[in-house]
Design an enzyme around this catalytic site. Structure first.
Site, mmCIF file in Angstrom:
data_model
loop_
_atom_site.group_PDB
_atom_site.id
_atom_site.type_symbol
_atom_site.label_atom_id
_atom_site.label_comp_id
_atom_site.label_asym_id
_atom_site.label_seq_id
_atom_site.Cartn_x
_atom_site.Cartn_y
_atom_site.Cartn_z
ATOM 1 N N CYS A 9 -27.746 17.457 6.043
ATOM 2 C CA CYS A 9 -29.109 17.705 5.895
ATOM 3 C C CYS A 9 -29.883 18.384 7.062
ATOM 4 O O CYS A 9 -29.398 18.018 8.118
ATOM 5 C CB CYS A 9 -30.101 16.687 5.309
ATOM 6 S SG CYS A 9 -30.473 15.428 6.511
ATOM 7 N N CYS A 132 -26.329 8.729 33.659
ATOM 8 C CA CYS A 132 -26.994 7.765 33.491
ATOM 9 C C CYS A 132 -27.272 6.964 34.806
ATOM 10 O O CYS A 132 -26.224 6.958 35.554
ATOM 11 C CB CYS A 132 -26.695 6.527 32.320
ATOM 12 S SG CYS A 132 -25.289 5.863 32.430
#
Length: 596
Positions: A9, A132
């Site tokens: 979707c 990170c």
């Protein structure tokens, strides 16, 4: 009949998942053998294999376009928008069986004309960097998520990871030259000079991990051209303070400091193998190990923290004044709090000199090697000595005395707070704030909070692994496999292992994880467990005396993990319950999925 079901979707959210499950059930009612490929954010994309494609009699695509269309060339294929599949999957499959035609992959819009579409619907070449603070989990998980999302959207993506072992899968000059956009999913400062003149989009590893398709789409829509070394393009001005300000600069410093702390802590722990007081005997191996760990590595901890905070703010000219300010913080007794202040003072003063001190062009070249280090170091040093050093040292001394002498009630309350923080966002800002607090206290030889923090950080992934084992019927096969990986990651103190579960079911996973983490943190503080090394998970227990009360430490971790695992196993909704809930929202199935 063998059938492949593909759902996607536009938002990549719950409709993808619900449509896949309803189409699967409808296919099974017909006696078909379905294989499903979902392109969404609820779980990573698992592409159907070549063997499955070869054996398939029918390909059903509930999406606007066919992902990786070339693999289905020559197969019978039916495609329609996903909105037609969800309300009546049986009728949708009837049409698919009746109207499917031999698929021509060349008919998909992948030519040059589509590639320049303002909607980003054609093939784009994307280079990305992930980084990170610890360079362990988020770095690589975000890279994998971006790679999968890029392929699912039909783009060509190359992701470089800048983790604890250095840069891997490096981006070459040719890759940069051919790239349409550059996506920097970094929580720390990285060298961006090589991307000068390219369209750049900046975000965090958390955003890339949790919403990779939306992140790529935003990058295509919002990326802005930046000059060499710039991090202040129009795109980055729209980022939150967390992504571009205090938080990012602090985490850059922590990232460079962390290997120093881990190495130093483990050297100290190794010295304890020969006895807790063995290092007091000069000339012994225990004394040498203590000198390496406590006398050198921990002595460099605060200067490195301050130096790389300043580097994040002002680039290379900030390193020298930052480290000088950090060393002053150490000698003045201001510790890690003073180091953080020194880093920001040095960084912003160096940046101010760079921007506002104008020199004749004949001597401009002296600026980075003479003028900036001198003026920024003088300013930082004088402020540290005459203004902030003494009060910060008094504050740190008071905090250290409180932590070392607090009663059991205060210790338990602190453990509850730190444990809950570690489990709140699984590697996000709150988690990193608690972790940074614990690491900073190691410089003052305060080890109990670090033990509670690492123990609680292991609870969510271990708990999710236990939950998938205890009630297998309530988890899809992909979730059960993720549970095995999550359990192992938890043992390694990688809280991010629980992210796939938290992203899919946050209202249940996060609260039960916080409860388990709070219990573990409280028990660790109550038992008086001390931890010398700030990383490594259960594997630090292999080093004698790295943890002073190993069995009680294991008990604390086990207690919180069982609470989390059993609690989530009881709260978890079965997959069939999710699938049958789809029609409730009537005309807006996407809203229904998100609400659940």
């Amino acid at each position: 009949m063998n059938v492949i079901l593909i759902t996607a979707c536009p938002g990549g959210m719950a409709t993808t998942f619900l449509a896949a499950r309803r189409l699967e059930q409808a296919a099974q009612r017909r006696g078909w053998q379905p294989h499903t490929e979902m392109h969404g954010e609820l779980e990573p994309v698992t592409p159907v294999s070549r063997d499955m494609i070869a054996a398939a009699d029918l390909i059903v695509v509930a999406a606007e376009r066919v992902p990786e269309a070339a693999r289905f060339a020559g197969k019978r294929l039916y495609r329609a928008p996903i909105q037609q599949a969800l309300p009546d999957p049986d009728a949708f499959l009837d049409r698919a069986a009746r109207e499917a035609t031999t698929f021509d992959a060349d008919s998909e819009p992948v030519g040059p004309a589509a590639a320049v579409s303002s909607e980003g619907s054609g093939i784009k070449r994307i280079v990305a960097v992930t980084a990170c603070p610890t360079g362990v989990a988020h770095t690589f998980m975000a890279a994998e998520a971006l790679e999968q999302a890029g392929r699912a959207l039909g783009h060509r993506i190359h992701v470089e990871t800048q983790g604890s072992v250095g840069a891997q899968n490096r981006i070459t000059d040719e890759d940069v030259e051919a790239a349409d956009i550059v996506l920097l999913a970094c929580d720390i400062e990285v060298d961006d000079a090589r991307f000068a003149g390219k369209r750049v989009y900046r975000t965090s590893t958390g955003s890339a991990l949790k919403q990779p398709q939306q992140t790529i789409q935003r990058a295509l829509d919002e990326a802005q051209v930046e000059s060499a070394g710039s991090n202040k393009g129009a795109g980055s001005e729209r980022k939150s303070a967390k992504e571009r300000g205090f938080y990012k600069h602090l985490l850059t410093g922590v990232s460079f400091m962390l290997p120093m702390v881990v190495a130093g802590g483990l050297c100290i722990a190794l010295s304890f193998v020969f006895g807790i007081k063995a290092y007091e005997q000069e000339g012994t191996l225990a004394a040498a190990l203590m000198q390496i760990g406590g006398g050198t590595a921990f002595a460099l901890m605060v200067p490195v923290l301050a130096g790389y905070i300043a580097y994040s703010i002002a680039d290379r000219p900030g390193i020298a004044p930052g480290m000088i300010g950090g060393m002053l913080a150490s000698t003045l007794g201001a510790g890690f709090i003073g180091g953080i202040l020194a880093g920001f003072l040095a960084g912003y003063s160096a940046k101010a000199v760079t921007r506002y001190v104008k020199l004749p062009s004949s001597v401009e070249s002296l600026k980075p090697i003479l003028i900036i280090p001198l003026l920024a170091s003088l300013f930082t040093g004088l402020v540290m000595i005459y203004v902030v050093g003494t009060p910060v040292a008094a504050l740190l001394s008071t905090l250290t005395a409180f932590l070392n002498n607090m009663g059991s009630t205060n210790a338990v309350l602190l453990g509850v707070l730190l444990g809950a923080m570690m489990c709140f966002d699984l590697g996000g800002p709150v988690n990193k704030a608690a972790y940074t607090f614990g690491v900073g206290l190691l410089s003052t030889e305060t080890y109990m909070p670090m033990a509670a923090i690492m123990a609680a950080g292991m609870v969510p992934p271990i708990g999710m692994g236990l939950a998938t084992f205890l009630r297998r019927s309530r988890f899809a096969q992909a979730e059960r496999e993720a549970g095995k990986a999550s359990f192992v990651l938890g043992l390694c103190f990688i809280s991010e292992g629980a992210i796939p579960f938290a992203a899919k079911d946050p209202l249940r996973v996060i609260p039960i994880s916080m409860i388990g983490g709070a219990v573990t943190g409280a028990l660790s503080m109550w038992f008086g467990v001390k931890l010398m090394a700030p990383h490594g998970g259960l594997f630090v227990l292999l080093i004698p005396n790295a943890v002073n009360l190993a069995l009680l430490y294991l008990l604390a971790i086990a207690a919180g993990s069982v609470i989390t695992g059993v609690g989530y196993a009881l709260l978890k909704r079965g997959e069939s319950a999710v699938a049958t809930a789809a029609p409730v929202a009537g005309g807006n199935p996407e809203a229904s999925g998100q609400a659940s």
